[in-house]
Design a protein around this motif. Structure first.
Motif, PDB file in Angstrom:
ATOM      1  N   CYS A  57      47.383  37.059  38.395  1.00  0.00           N
ATOM      2  CA  CYS A  57      47.549  36.831  36.951  1.00  0.00           C
ATOM      3  C   CYS A  57      47.587  38.164  36.208  1.00  0.00           C
ATOM      4  N   VAL A  58      46.707  39.082  36.601  1.00  0.00           N
ATOM      5  CA  VAL A  58      46.687  40.406  35.970  1.00  0.00           C
ATOM      6  C   VAL A  58      47.987  41.146  36.269  1.00  0.00           C
ATOM      7  N   ALA A  59      48.436  41.099  37.511  1.00  0.00           N
ATOM      8  CA  ALA A  59      49.692  41.760  37.869  1.00  0.00           C
ATOM      9  C   ALA A  59      50.847  41.212  37.043  1.00  0.00           C
ATOM     10  N   ASN A  60      50.836  39.916  36.806  1.00  0.00           N
ATOM     11  CA  ASN A  60      51.930  39.275  36.078  1.00  0.00           C
ATOM     12  C   ASN A  60      51.936  39.640  34.596  1.00  0.00           C
ATOM     13  N   TYR A  61      50.762  39.666  33.987  1.00  0.00           N
ATOM     14  CA  TYR A  61      50.685  39.835  32.538  1.00  0.00           C
ATOM     15  C   TYR A  61      50.262  41.236  32.075  1.00  0.00           C
ATOM     16  N   GLU A  62      49.504  41.959  32.900  1.00  0.00           N
ATOM     17  CA  GLU A  62      49.027  43.274  32.480  1.00  0.00           C
ATOM     18  C   GLU A  62      48.887  44.187  33.697  1.00  0.00           C
ATOM     19  N   PRO A  63      50.014  44.504  34.351  1.00  0.00           N
ATOM     20  CA  PRO A  63      49.979  45.194  35.646  1.00  0.00           C
ATOM     21  C   PRO A  63      49.302  46.557  35.619  1.00  0.00           C
ATOM     22  N   ASN A  64      49.358  47.251  34.503  1.00  0.00           N
ATOM     23  CA  ASN A  64      48.750  48.578  34.470  1.00  0.00           C
ATOM     24  C   ASN A  64      47.222  48.542  34.441  1.00  0.00           C
ATOM     25  N   LYS A  65      46.663  47.334  34.342  1.00  0.00           N
ATOM     26  CA  LYS A  65      45.204  47.172  34.423  1.00  0.00           C
ATOM     27  C   LYS A  65      44.764  46.687  35.806  1.00  0.00           C
ATOM     28  N   PHE A  66      45.744  46.555  36.708  1.00  0.00           N
ATOM     29  CA  PHE A  66      45.434  45.967  38.016  1.00  0.00           C
ATOM     30  C   PHE A  66      44.402  46.799  38.772  1.00  0.00           C
ATOM     31  N   LEU A  67      44.568  48.094  38.805  1.00  0.00           N
ATOM     32  CA  LEU A  67      43.664  48.936  39.585  1.00  0.00           C
ATOM     33  C   LEU A  67      42.239  48.846  39.043  1.00  0.00           C
ATOM     34  N   ALA A  68      42.088  48.832  37.727  1.00  0.00           N
ATOM     35  CA  ALA A  68      40.760  48.716  37.132  1.00  0.00           C
ATOM     36  C   ALA A  68      40.129  47.366  37.477  1.00  0.00           C
ATOM     37  N   VAL A  69      40.929  46.300  37.469  1.00  0.00           N
ATOM     38  CA  VAL A  69      40.422  44.979  37.841  1.00  0.00           C
ATOM     39  C   VAL A  69      40.050  44.954  39.314  1.00  0.00           C
ATOM     40  N   ASN A  70      40.899  45.552  40.142  1.00  0.00           N
ATOM     41  CA  ASN A  70      40.631  45.634  41.580  1.00  0.00           C
ATOM     42  C   ASN A  70      39.273  46.287  41.839  1.00  0.00           C
ATOM     43  N   GLN A  71      39.005  47.391  41.162  1.00  0.00           N
ATOM     44  CA  GLN A  71      37.727  48.077  41.327  1.00  0.00           C
ATOM     45  C   GLN A  71      36.572  47.234  40.816  1.00  0.00           C
ATOM     46  N   ARG A  72      36.812  46.508  39.724  1.00  0.00           N
ATOM     47  CA  ARG A  72      35.755  45.672  39.157  1.00  0.00           C
ATOM     48  C   ARG A  72      35.376  44.539  40.092  1.00  0.00           C
ATOM     49  N   PHE A  73      36.356  43.985  40.798  1.00  0.00           N
ATOM     50  CA  PHE A  73      36.070  42.925  41.765  1.00  0.00           C
ATOM     51  C   PHE A  73      35.086  43.412  42.833  1.00  0.00           C
ATOM     52  N   TYR A  74      35.233  44.673  43.239  1.00  0.00           N
ATOM     53  CA  TYR A  74      34.314  45.188  44.259  1.00  0.00           C
ATOM     54  C   TYR A  74      32.958  45.548  43.669  1.00  0.00           C
ATOM     55  N   LYS A  75      32.953  46.018  42.440  1.00  0.00           N
ATOM     56  CA  LYS A  75      31.680  46.342  41.793  1.00  0.00           C
ATOM     57  C   LYS A  75      30.829  45.085  41.638  1.00  0.00           C
ATOM     58  N   LYS A  76      31.479  43.939  41.403  1.00  0.00           N
ATOM     59  CA  LYS A  76      30.768  42.673  41.207  1.00  0.00           C
ATOM     60  C   LYS A  76      30.920  41.742  42.423  1.00  0.00           C
ATOM     61  N   GLN A  77      31.161  42.310  43.581  1.00  0.00           N
ATOM     62  CA  GLN A  77      31.448  41.497  44.763  1.00  0.00           C
ATOM     63  C   GLN A  77      30.271  40.593  45.143  1.00  0.00           C
ATOM     64  N   PRO A  78      30.508  39.300  45.297  1.00  0.00           N
ATOM     65  CA  PRO A  78      29.459  38.400  45.777  1.00  0.00           C
ATOM     66  C   PRO A  78      29.289  38.539  47.291  1.00  0.00           C
ATOM     67  N   SER A  79      28.136  38.143  47.778  1.00  0.00           N
ATOM     68  CA  SER A  79      27.892  38.195  49.218  1.00  0.00           C
ATOM     69  C   SER A  79      28.629  37.054  49.916  1.00  0.00           C
ATOM     70  N   GLU A  80      28.958  37.271  51.165  1.00  0.00           N
ATOM     71  CA  GLU A  80      29.515  36.185  51.970  1.00  0.00           C
ATOM     72  C   GLU A  80      28.488  35.064  52.090  1.00  0.00           C
ATOM     73  N   GLN A  81      28.997  33.836  52.291  1.00  0.00           N
ATOM     74  CA  GLN A  81      28.172  32.635  52.383  1.00  0.00           C
ATOM     75  C   GLN A  81      27.431  32.348  51.077  1.00  0.00           C
ATOM     76  N   THR A  82      28.064  32.716  49.967  1.00  0.00           N
ATOM     77  CA  THR A  82      27.649  32.259  48.643  1.00  0.00           C
ATOM     78  C   THR A  82      28.872  31.638  47.984  1.00  0.00           C
ATOM     79  N   LYS A  83      28.673  30.989  46.846  1.00  0.00           N
ATOM     80  CA  LYS A  83      29.796  30.345  46.160  1.00  0.00           C
ATOM     81  C   LYS A  83      30.700  31.347  45.457  1.00  0.00           C
ATOM     82  N   GLY A  84      30.248  32.594  45.345  1.00  0.00           N
ATOM     83  CA  GLY A  84      31.055  33.588  44.654  1.00  0.00           C
ATOM     84  C   GLY A  84      30.985  33.395  43.154  1.00  0.00           C
ATOM     85  N   LEU A  85      31.850  34.073  42.444  1.00  0.00           N
ATOM     86  CA  LEU A  85      31.882  33.977  40.989  1.00  0.00           C
ATOM     87  C   LEU A  85      32.605  32.711  40.549  1.00  0.00           C
TER      88      LEU A  85
END
Length: 306
Positions: free
Chosen positions: A174-202
Motif C-alpha cells: 500500500c505504501v509503495a502504491n501511494y507513497e513510494p518514497n516513504k517505503f524505506l522508512a516504513v520498512n525500517q519501522r516494521f523492524y523496529k516494532k517487529q513482533p516475536s514469532e508465535q504471537t499474533k503480531g500487530l
C-alpha cells in the motif's frame, strides 16, 4: 333362530366394517406416501443447502490475484540516490495474473545492486536490517548502490492464525502504491516494532499507526491496509519467491530469509557484522570493475551505529 332381517343386518355390519377397514388402509397409505414425500423433499433441501455451502466455501477460498501495487513491477521496490536523498524508481502496476518484470541491472551498471528478500516477522531479517541498513542507506544516497527490497509472506504460520506476514507485506505494498518514497522508512519501522514469532503480531490499526509514524500519511493507505487490497498479489509474490528461480542471480530457490544478493551474488556471511558485509560488497565491486573495466565506485565502510 336367526331371521332374514338378522342376516341382512349382519351382512350390512360386515360390509360397513370392511369399508371402514379399507378406508383406514387408504388413509394409512396416503399418510405413508406423504411422509415419504416430505422426507425426500427434506433430504433434497438439505442436499441443496449443503451444496450451496460447499460452493460458497470454495468460491470464498479462491482469492484471485488482483493487480499489484504501483512501483513494484519486479515484485520488489527499487531505491536509488541522487547524492542527497533516496527515492523509489516508479513503475506501473503488474496486471492481475501477469508475471513480474525483473529489474534490468544493466541500467544500473555503474552502481552496486543490493537486493534483499525479507519477511517482517523474521528475526534474522531484523538482525541484518539493524546491523547494515545505516551503511546501505549511505551507499544508496551517495549513488554507490541501489537497494531493491522484496517483502513477502514466509511466516504466516508463526502468527497464531492472524497471517501477520501477509498483512504486513500488504501494508508495505500500500505504501509503495501511494507513497513510494516513504517505503524505506516504513520498512525500517516494521523492524523496529517487529513482533516475536508465535504471537499474533500487530493489529491492522497498529500497522496503520506504524506506517503513519514512519511518515507515510497518504489518506488512501489506511483503507488499503484494512481492506487487504493487495493480499492476492502478496500470495502470488510469495508463491513465486518460494518456487521460482531468483531473478538476476544464480540462486535456483530461496531456502531462508533474509536472502541478500550483491550484484546477483548471495551473501552468506554474518548477519550481525557490519564489516563482514561491507567487505563482501567491496569485493563484489572490485570484481565488477575488473570484469568490465568500468568506473564503478567501490563503497567503503564508514562507522555505523547500525
Amino acid at each position: 333362530m336367526s331371521t332374514a332381517g338378522d342376516n341382512s343386518s349382519k351382512k350390512a355390519r360386515r360390509e360397513a366394517a370392511r369399508e371402514h377397514a379399507r378406508a383406514m388402509r387408504e388413509r394409512e397409505q396416503q399418510r405413508r406416501r406423504r411422509n415419504r414425500l416430505f422426507l425426500q423433499s427434506g433430504i433434497a433441501v438439505v442436499v441443496l443447502a449443503v451444496a450451496a455451502i460447499v460452493v460458497l466455501v470454495v468460491v470464498n477460498s479462491i482469492q484471485p490475484a488482483g493487480p499489484g501495487p504501483k512501483n513494484m513491477a519486479s515484485d520488489g521496490i527499487l531505491l536509488h540516490g541522487n547524492g542527497k536523498s533516496i527515492t523509489a524508481v516508479t513503475t506501473g502496476a503488474t496486471k492481475a495474473g501477469a508475471e513480474p518484470t525483473a529489474t534490468k541491472t544493466a541500467a544500473h551498471k555503474d552502481t552496486i545492486n543490493i537486493v534483499v528478500y525479507e519477511d517482517y516477522m523474521c528475526p534474522y531479517c531484523n538482525q541484518f536490517e539493524t546491523t547494515n541498513m545505516t551503511q546501505i542507506k549511505q551507499w544508496v544516497t551517495a549513488g554507490y548502490a541501489t537497494l531493491e527490497l522484496h517483502p513477502f509472506a514466509l511466516l504466516d504460520a508463526s502468527s497464531l492464525g492472524t497471517k501477520y506476514s501477509t498483512r504486513a507485506t500488504n501494508a508495505a505494498a500500500c505504501v509503495a502504491n501511494y507513497e513510494p518514497n516513504k517505503f524505506l522508512a516504513v520498512n525500517q519501522r516494521f523492524y523496529k516494532k517487529q513482533p516475536s514469532e508465535q504471537t499474533k503480531g500487530l493489529t491492522d490499526d497498529q500497522i496503520v499507526s506504524l506506517v503513519k509514524a514512519a511518515g507515510a500519511t497518504n489518506e488512501n493507505i489506511p483503507s488499503c491496509i484494512h481492506n487487504g487490497t493487495f493480499k492476492g498479489w502478496v500470495a502470488d509474490v510469495t508463491n513465486r519467491t518460494l518456487n521460482d528461480k531468483i531473478p538476476n542471480s544464480d540462486v535456483k530457490k530461496l531456502t531462508g530469509t533474509p536472502l541478500v544478493l550483491v550484484n546477483g551474488q548471495q551473501y552468506t556471511g554474518s548477519l550481525t557484522d557490519t564489516s563482514a558485509f561491507s567487505s563482501f560488497v567491496e569485493q563484489v565491486a572490485e570484481q565488477a570493475v575488473g570484469s568490465s573495466g568500468s568506473s564503478t565506485a567501490t563503497p567503503t565502510a564508514t562507522p555505523s551505529a547500525g
